[in-house]
Motif scaffolding. Structure first.
Motif, PDB file in Angstrom:
ATOM      1  N   ALA A  31      23.085  11.964  -5.657  1.00  0.00           N
ATOM      2  CA  ALA A  31      22.381  10.691  -5.520  1.00  0.00           C
ATOM      3  C   ALA A  31      21.650  10.670  -4.180  1.00  0.00           C
ATOM      4  CB  ALA A  31      23.380   9.536  -5.596  1.00  0.00           C
ATOM      5  N   ALA A  32      20.483  10.027  -4.169  1.00  0.00           N
ATOM      6  CA  ALA A  32      19.663   9.996  -2.958  1.00  0.00           C
ATOM      7  C   ALA A  32      19.250   8.566  -2.630  1.00  0.00           C
ATOM      8  CB  ALA A  32      18.409  10.852  -3.137  1.00  0.00           C
ATOM      9  N   ARG A  33      19.000   8.338  -1.355  1.00  0.00           N
ATOM     10  CA  ARG A  33      18.428   7.077  -0.900  1.00  0.00           C
ATOM     11  C   ARG A  33      17.098   7.356  -0.228  1.00  0.00           C
ATOM     12  NH1 ARG A  33      21.366   2.505  -1.202  1.00  0.00           N
ATOM     13  NH2 ARG A  33      23.624   2.667  -1.578  1.00  0.00           N
ATOM     14  N   PHE A  34      16.175   6.424  -0.412  1.00  0.00           N
ATOM     15  CA  PHE A  34      14.840   6.532   0.176  1.00  0.00           C
ATOM     16  C   PHE A  34      14.583   5.335   1.092  1.00  0.00           C
ATOM     17  CE2 PHE A  34      14.697   8.756  -3.936  1.00  0.00           C
ATOM     18  CZ  PHE A  34      14.261  10.004  -3.519  1.00  0.00           C
ATOM     19  N   GLY A  35      13.347   5.231   1.572  1.00  0.00           N
ATOM     20  CA  GLY A  35      12.994   4.158   2.487  1.00  0.00           C
ATOM     21  C   GLY A  35      13.177   2.773   1.889  1.00  0.00           C
ATOM     22  N   ALA A  36      13.448   1.798   2.750  1.00  0.00           N
ATOM     23  CA  ALA A  36      13.686   0.418   2.302  1.00  0.00           C
ATOM     24  C   ALA A  36      12.493  -0.166   1.564  1.00  0.00           C
ATOM     25  CB  ALA A  36      14.040  -0.451   3.503  1.00  0.00           C
ATOM     26  N   ASN A  37      11.301   0.340   1.849  1.00  0.00           N
ATOM     27  CA  ASN A  37      10.094  -0.129   1.166  1.00  0.00           C
ATOM     28  C   ASN A  37       9.535   0.900   0.188  1.00  0.00           C
ATOM     29  OD1 ASN A  37       9.926  -2.755   2.300  1.00  0.00           O
ATOM     30  ND2 ASN A  37       9.218  -1.851   4.225  1.00  0.00           N
ATOM     31  N   GLY A  38      10.401   1.794  -0.277  1.00  0.00           N
ATOM     32  CA  GLY A  38      10.001   2.743  -1.307  1.00  0.00           C
ATOM     33  C   GLY A  38       9.301   3.975  -0.777  1.00  0.00           C
ATOM     34  N   LEU A  39       8.387   4.508  -1.588  1.00  0.00           N
ATOM     35  CA  LEU A  39       7.707   5.756  -1.273  1.00  0.00           C
ATOM     36  C   LEU A  39       6.205   5.537  -1.267  1.00  0.00           C
ATOM     37  CD1 LEU A  39      10.276   6.325  -3.398  1.00  0.00           C
ATOM     38  CD2 LEU A  39       9.678   8.690  -2.873  1.00  0.00           C
ATOM     39  N   VAL A  40       5.502   6.352  -0.479  1.00  0.00           N
ATOM     40  CA  VAL A  40       4.047   6.271  -0.393  1.00  0.00           C
ATOM     41  C   VAL A  40       3.493   7.672  -0.156  1.00  0.00           C
ATOM     42  CG1 VAL A  40       3.961   5.881   2.114  1.00  0.00           C
ATOM     43  CG2 VAL A  40       2.126   4.985   0.666  1.00  0.00           C
ATOM     44  N   GLU A  41       2.287   7.913  -0.631  1.00  0.00           N
ATOM     45  CA  GLU A  41       1.628   9.212  -0.407  1.00  0.00           C
ATOM     46  C   GLU A  41       1.657   9.549   1.076  1.00  0.00           C
ATOM     47  OE1 GLU A  41       0.023  12.588  -1.634  1.00  0.00           O
ATOM     48  OE2 GLU A  41      -0.074  10.953  -3.111  1.00  0.00           O
ATOM     49  N   GLY A  42       2.110  10.766   1.387  1.00  0.00           N
ATOM     50  CA  GLY A  42       2.294  11.143   2.780  1.00  0.00           C
ATOM     51  C   GLY A  42       1.059  10.966   3.644  1.00  0.00           C
ATOM     52  N   ARG A  99      -1.206   8.847   3.427  1.00  0.00           N
ATOM     53  CA  ARG A  99      -1.561   7.443   3.602  1.00  0.00           C
ATOM     54  C   ARG A  99      -0.470   6.655   4.321  1.00  0.00           C
ATOM     55  NH1 ARG A  99      -1.924   4.164  -0.105  1.00  0.00           N
ATOM     56  NH2 ARG A  99      -0.818   5.175  -1.811  1.00  0.00           N
ATOM     57  N   ARG A 100       0.609   7.306   4.655  1.00  0.00           N
ATOM     58  CA  ARG A 100       1.732   6.597   5.273  1.00  0.00           C
ATOM     59  C   ARG A 100       1.374   6.110   6.673  1.00  0.00           C
ATOM     60  NH1 ARG A 100       6.333   7.193   8.511  1.00  0.00           N
ATOM     61  NH2 ARG A 100       8.161   6.117   7.665  1.00  0.00           N
ATOM     62  N   ARG A 101       1.946   4.959   7.039  1.00  0.00           N
ATOM     63  CA  ARG A 101       1.808   4.420   8.385  1.00  0.00           C
ATOM     64  C   ARG A 101       3.186   4.289   9.009  1.00  0.00           C
ATOM     65  NH1 ARG A 101      -2.444   5.685  10.379  1.00  0.00           N
ATOM     66  NH2 ARG A 101      -2.113   4.130  12.015  1.00  0.00           N
ATOM     67  N   GLN A 102       3.253   4.580  10.280  1.00  0.00           N
ATOM     68  CA  GLN A 102       4.514   4.524  11.009  1.00  0.00           C
ATOM     69  C   GLN A 102       5.065   3.105  11.028  1.00  0.00           C
ATOM     70  OE1 GLN A 102       4.595   7.039  14.405  1.00  0.00           O
ATOM     71  NE2 GLN A 102       5.954   5.728  15.586  1.00  0.00           N
ATOM     72  N   GLY A 103       6.396   3.008  10.938  1.00  0.00           N
ATOM     73  CA  GLY A 103       7.047   1.718  11.016  1.00  0.00           C
ATOM     74  C   GLY A 103       7.074   0.933   9.729  1.00  0.00           C
ATOM     75  N   THR A 104       6.700   1.566   8.614  1.00  0.00           N
ATOM     76  CA  THR A 104       6.645   0.852   7.338  1.00  0.00           C
ATOM     77  C   THR A 104       7.902   1.038   6.495  1.00  0.00           C
ATOM     78  OG1 THR A 104       5.466   2.736   6.353  1.00  0.00           O
ATOM     79  CG2 THR A 104       4.116   0.937   7.229  1.00  0.00           C
ATOM     80  N   SER A 105       8.855   1.817   6.966  1.00  0.00           N
ATOM     81  CA  SER A 105      10.096   2.082   6.225  1.00  0.00           C
ATOM     82  C   SER A 105       9.816   2.614   4.823  1.00  0.00           C
ATOM     83  CB  SER A 105      10.981   0.819   6.155  1.00  0.00           C
ATOM     84  OG  SER A 105      11.474   0.490   7.436  1.00  0.00           O
ATOM     85  N   THR A 106       8.813   3.483   4.728  1.00  0.00           N
ATOM     86  CA  THR A 106       8.485   4.144   3.475  1.00  0.00           C
ATOM     87  C   THR A 106       8.752   5.640   3.615  1.00  0.00           C
ATOM     88  OG1 THR A 106       6.180   4.315   4.197  1.00  0.00           O
ATOM     89  CG2 THR A 106       6.740   2.484   2.719  1.00  0.00           C
TER      90      THR A 106
END
Length: 230
Positions: A70-81, A83-90
C-alpha cells in the motif's frame, strides 16, 4: 491458401493477446528507464492520496512482479511533474532515476544502493534562493534558510529508511519542488513524497540493485497522468 495464412498471421496474435491489452504494467508503459528493475507507484486518480507501489524485475524478456505494498501520496493528490509547483503537497508524476538511499537508521542488510546515514547536521535544502536547492547538505549553508529546509533527523520513523526520487534533481528548476522521496509511511498522506510501510521499504532496499539501473514511475491508472504514458 496464401491469403488464408496471411489472415491467420494477422489475427492469431490478437486472439491470443489478453483482453483489453492486459499484461504486466511495465510492458504497457512507454518507457521504463532502460534498466531491468522498476518501481511503479500507481494511484486510482489524480486526486487520490492512496494507491499501490509495486517493484518489478525483468527476467527472460518479461517483467515479473516481485512485491507490492500500500502507498500514500501527497495530500492534494498527483500532478504532472513538469507542471508541479513547490509547496502544493502534490506528488509529481513521471519516470525518475533513484540517485541514492538514506536513513536515520543503518541501511538494511543487503542494501546495494549508495546509502547516506543521517546525522544531526543533515538537511535537505528547499530554499529557492540557495545554491544548494534540492540537495542534501551537512550543515545548513548561509544562503539556505532553516524554515525552507528539512532537518532530516527530526522526521523520525518516516526517514528511518528512504530513497531519493530524481524529480527536479539533475537540473533543478526553482519553484518546481524539492525533497521528493520514497520513504516510510506516517499516519496520513505526504507533502508530495511516496510512502510505504516500514517493512516494504526495507524489502525494496534489499532488492534494488544499482547495476540493474532501477527507476521509479509515478502515475495514475488512467487519464493524462496515466503510468502507461511514461
Amino acid at each position: 491458401m496464401r491469403l488464408g495464412l496471411a489472415l491467420v498471421s494477422v489475427l492469431l496474435p490478437a486472439l491470443l493477446a489478453p483482453p483489453g491489452g492486459a499484461g504486466p504494467l511495465p510492458e504497457r508503459m512507454a518507457d521504463t528507464g532502460g534498466g531491468t528493475q522498476l518501481i511503479t507507484a500507481e494511484a486510482p486518480g489524480a486526486r487520490s492520496t492512496t494507491g499501490t507501489v509495486t517493484w518489478w524485475d525483468r527476467r527472460g524478456g518479461r517483467w515479473v512482479r516481485v512485491g507490492s505494498a500500500a502507498a500514500r501520496f501527497g495530500a492534494n493528490g498527483l500532478v504532472e511533474g513538469v507542471r508541479r509547483r513547490q509547496g502544493t503537497s502534490t506528488t509529481p508524476t513521471g519516470l525518475y532515476s533513484l540517485p541514492y538511499a538514506f536513513g536515520i537508521d543503518a541501511a538494511p542488510a543487503g542494501t546495494d544502493l549508495r546509502h547516506r546515514r543521517v546525522t544531526r547536521h543533515s538537511w535537505w535544502c528547499q530554499d529557492n534562493r540557495s545554491r544548494a536547492y534540492n540537495r542534501w547538505v551537512e550543515g545548513l549553508p548561509a544562503d539556505c534558510r532553516a524554515k525552507e529546509a528539512e532537518h532530516l533527523v527530526t522526521y523520525g520513523e518516516r526517514y528511518a529508511h528512504a530513497v531519493v526520487i530524481g524529480f527536479n534533481y539533475d537540473r533543478p528548476v526553482r519553484g518546481r519542488g524539492a525533497g521528493i522521496f520514497l520513504h516510510v509511511a506516517g499516519a496520513g498522506p505526504t507533502a508530495g513524497c511516496v510512502a510505504v510501510p516500514a517493512g516494504a521499504m526495507r524489502r525494496i532496499l534489499a532488492w534494488a540493485d544499482p547495476a540493474r539501473r532501477p527507476h521509479m514511475a509515478i502515475g495514475t491508472a488512467s487519464g493524462p497522468t496515466a503510468l502507461t504514458r511514461y
